[in-house]
Design a protein around this motif. Structure first.
Motif, PDB file in Angstrom:
ATOM      1  N   ILE A   1      25.478  -0.910 -32.038  1.00 29.80           N
ATOM      2  CA  ILE A   1      24.176  -1.126 -32.685  1.00 29.80           C
ATOM      3  C   ILE A   1      23.967  -2.610 -32.944  1.00 29.80           C
ATOM      4  O   ILE A   1      22.886  -3.147 -32.701  1.00 29.80           O
ATOM      5  CB  ILE A   1      24.078  -0.308 -33.989  1.00 29.80           C
ATOM      6  N   PHE A   2      24.991  -3.305 -33.412  1.00 27.87           N
ATOM      7  CA  PHE A   2      24.889  -4.743 -33.644  1.00 27.87           C
ATOM      8  C   PHE A   2      24.559  -5.482 -32.354  1.00 27.87           C
ATOM      9  O   PHE A   2      23.662  -6.333 -32.323  1.00 27.87           O
ATOM     10  CB  PHE A   2      26.195  -5.284 -34.228  1.00 27.87           C
ATOM     11  N   LEU A   3      25.244  -5.172 -31.268  1.00 30.50           N
ATOM     12  CA  LEU A   3      25.001  -5.841 -29.990  1.00 30.50           C
ATOM     13  C   LEU A   3      23.588  -5.560 -29.477  1.00 30.50           C
ATOM     14  O   LEU A   3      22.909  -6.452 -28.974  1.00 30.50           O
ATOM     15  CB  LEU A   3      26.034  -5.423 -28.954  1.00 30.50           C
ATOM     16  N   ALA A   4      23.123  -4.327 -29.604  1.00 28.65           N
ATOM     17  CA  ALA A   4      21.778  -3.972 -29.150  1.00 28.65           C
ATOM     18  C   ALA A   4      20.724  -4.712 -29.971  1.00 28.65           C
ATOM     19  O   ALA A   4      19.738  -5.213 -29.430  1.00 28.65           O
ATOM     20  CB  ALA A   4      21.578  -2.468 -29.254  1.00 28.65           C
ATOM     21  N   THR A   5      20.922  -4.811 -31.269  1.00 23.51           N
ATOM     22  CA  THR A   5      19.978  -5.523 -32.143  1.00 23.51           C
ATOM     23  C   THR A   5      19.964  -7.002 -31.810  1.00 23.51           C
ATOM     24  O   THR A   5      18.903  -7.614 -31.712  1.00 23.51           O
ATOM     25  CB  THR A   5      20.358  -5.318 -33.622  1.00 23.51           C
ATOM     26  N   ARG A   6      21.120  -7.596 -31.628  1.00 21.46           N
ATOM     27  CA  ARG A   6      21.213  -9.018 -31.298  1.00 21.46           C
ATOM     28  C   ARG A   6      20.537  -9.305 -29.963  1.00 21.46           C
ATOM     29  O   ARG A   6      19.841 -10.297 -29.801  1.00 21.46           O
ATOM     30  CB  ARG A   6      22.671  -9.451 -31.260  1.00 21.46           C
ATOM     31  N   GLU A   7      20.705  -8.408 -28.997  1.00 27.32           N
ATOM     32  CA  GLU A   7      20.101  -8.582 -27.683  1.00 27.32           C
ATOM     33  C   GLU A   7      18.575  -8.556 -27.782  1.00 27.32           C
ATOM     34  O   GLU A   7      17.893  -9.358 -27.165  1.00 27.32           O
ATOM     35  CB  GLU A   7      20.588  -7.473 -26.754  1.00 27.32           C
ATOM     36  N   LYS A   8      18.037  -7.646 -28.571  1.00 27.39           N
ATOM     37  CA  LYS A   8      16.586  -7.562 -28.747  1.00 27.39           C
ATOM     38  C   LYS A   8      16.042  -8.824 -29.413  1.00 27.39           C
ATOM     39  O   LYS A   8      14.988  -9.311 -29.074  1.00 27.39           O
ATOM     40  CB  LYS A   8      16.207  -6.343 -29.589  1.00 27.39           C
ATOM     41  N   MET A   9      16.770  -9.346 -30.375  1.00 23.72           N
ATOM     42  CA  MET A   9      16.307 -10.523 -31.109  1.00 23.72           C
ATOM     43  C   MET A   9      16.328 -11.771 -30.238  1.00 23.72           C
ATOM     44  O   MET A   9      15.553 -12.689 -30.465  1.00 23.72           O
ATOM     45  CB  MET A   9      17.174 -10.733 -32.362  1.00 23.72           C
ATOM     46  N   SER A  10      17.173 -11.820 -29.235  1.00 25.02           N
ATOM     47  CA  SER A  10      17.303 -13.033 -28.441  1.00 25.02           C
ATOM     48  C   SER A  10      16.263 -13.130 -27.330  1.00 25.02           C
ATOM     49  O   SER A  10      16.154 -14.156 -26.684  1.00 25.02           O
ATOM     50  CB  SER A  10      18.710 -13.118 -27.835  1.00 25.02           C
ATOM     51  N   LYS A  11      15.474 -12.072 -27.077  1.00 20.19           N
ATOM     52  CA  LYS A  11      14.466 -12.117 -26.033  1.00 20.19           C
ATOM     53  C   LYS A  11      13.313 -13.022 -26.455  1.00 20.19           C
ATOM     54  O   LYS A  11      12.931 -13.062 -27.617  1.00 20.19           O
ATOM     55  CB  LYS A  11      13.941 -10.726 -25.726  1.00 20.19           C
ATOM     56  N   THR A  12      12.754 -13.739 -25.505  1.00 24.95           N
ATOM     57  CA  THR A  12      11.636 -14.628 -25.768  1.00 24.95           C
ATOM     58  C   THR A  12      10.376 -13.789 -25.971  1.00 24.95           C
ATOM     59  O   THR A  12      10.057 -12.942 -25.145  1.00 24.95           O
ATOM     60  CB  THR A  12      11.418 -15.582 -24.575  1.00 24.95           C
ATOM     61  N   PRO A  13       9.643 -14.028 -27.060  1.00 28.89           N
ATOM     62  CA  PRO A  13       8.426 -13.246 -27.294  1.00 28.89           C
ATOM     63  C   PRO A  13       7.317 -13.650 -26.321  1.00 28.89           C
ATOM     64  O   PRO A  13       7.241 -14.794 -25.880  1.00 28.89           O
ATOM     65  CB  PRO A  13       8.043 -13.607 -28.729  1.00 28.89           C
ATOM     66  N   ARG A  14       6.468 -12.703 -25.961  1.00 31.46           N
ATOM     67  CA  ARG A  14       5.328 -12.973 -25.086  1.00 31.46           C
ATOM     68  C   ARG A  14       4.248 -13.668 -25.916  1.00 31.46           C
ATOM     69  O   ARG A  14       3.965 -13.258 -27.033  1.00 31.46           O
ATOM     70  CB  ARG A  14       4.794 -11.665 -24.508  1.00 31.46           C
ATOM     71  N   ILE A  15       3.678 -14.737 -25.378  1.00 33.32           N
ATOM     72  CA  ILE A  15       2.618 -15.462 -26.071  1.00 33.32           C
ATOM     73  C   ILE A  15       1.397 -15.567 -25.165  1.00 33.32           C
ATOM     74  O   ILE A  15       1.492 -15.422 -23.948  1.00 33.32           O
ATOM     75  CB  ILE A  15       3.063 -16.889 -26.475  1.00 33.32           C
ATOM     76  N   ARG A  16       0.244 -15.840 -25.765  1.00 33.64           N
ATOM     77  CA  ARG A  16      -0.966 -16.126 -25.002  1.00 33.64           C
ATOM     78  C   ARG A  16      -0.859 -17.565 -24.510  1.00 33.64           C
ATOM     79  O   ARG A  16      -0.572 -18.472 -25.282  1.00 33.64           O
ATOM     80  CB  ARG A  16      -2.203 -15.950 -25.867  1.00 33.64           C
ATOM     81  N   ILE A  17      -1.071 -17.760 -23.214  1.00 27.71           N
ATOM     82  CA  ILE A  17      -0.959 -19.100 -22.636  1.00 27.71           C
ATOM     83  C   ILE A  17      -2.228 -19.889 -22.976  1.00 27.71           C
ATOM     84  O   ILE A  17      -3.331 -19.439 -22.662  1.00 27.71           O
ATOM     85  CB  ILE A  17      -0.759 -19.030 -21.114  1.00 27.71           C
ATOM     86  N   PRO A  18      -2.097 -21.039 -23.621  1.00 26.61           N
ATOM     87  CA  PRO A  18      -3.273 -21.838 -23.990  1.00 26.61           C
ATOM     88  C   PRO A  18      -4.086 -22.263 -22.759  1.00 26.61           C
ATOM     89  O   PRO A  18      -3.515 -22.494 -21.680  1.00 26.61           O
ATOM     90  CB  PRO A  18      -2.674 -23.064 -24.685  1.00 26.61           C
ATOM     91  N   PRO A  19      -5.421 -22.364 -22.894  1.00 30.69           N
ATOM     92  CA  PRO A  19      -6.280 -22.749 -21.768  1.00 30.69           C
ATOM     93  C   PRO A  19      -5.881 -24.074 -21.116  1.00 30.69           C
ATOM     94  O   PRO A  19      -5.966 -24.211 -19.895  1.00 30.69           O
ATOM     95  CB  PRO A  19      -7.679 -22.849 -22.383  1.00 30.69           C
TER      96      PRO A  19
END
Length: 83
Positions: free
Chosen positions: A7-25
């Protein structure tokens, strides 16, 4: 103990992913100009088809939200690559 570690490894893996952002114009404009308004996979231009911005390395595979990591791509090519 083993289950808690998984569970710790799965949580850490999720937290390390880069969040999707809106690309500025401004960034979109820069990428289109840098790539000469051409799909970087097949070479088609905006006069021939609809282009969009895509990550060179997908976020799901560790890509980052940096302008050097964006490229022009056809929408249908993006969906085929992410399958």
């Amino acid at each position: 103990m083993y289950l808690a570690w998984k569970i710790f490894l799965a949580t850490r893996e999720k937290m390390s992913k880069t969040p999707r952002i809106r690309i500025p114009p401004e960034v979109k404009k820069y990428v289109f100009e840098r790539d000469k308004y051409q799909c970087q996979s097949c070479g088609k231009t905006t006069t021939e088809t609809h282009l969009s911005i895509d990550h060179i390395i997908p976020l799901s595979r560790g890509g980052q939200n940096e302008y050097q990591q964006f490229t022009n791509s056809l929408s249908y090519l993006q969906s085929a690559e992410n399958r």
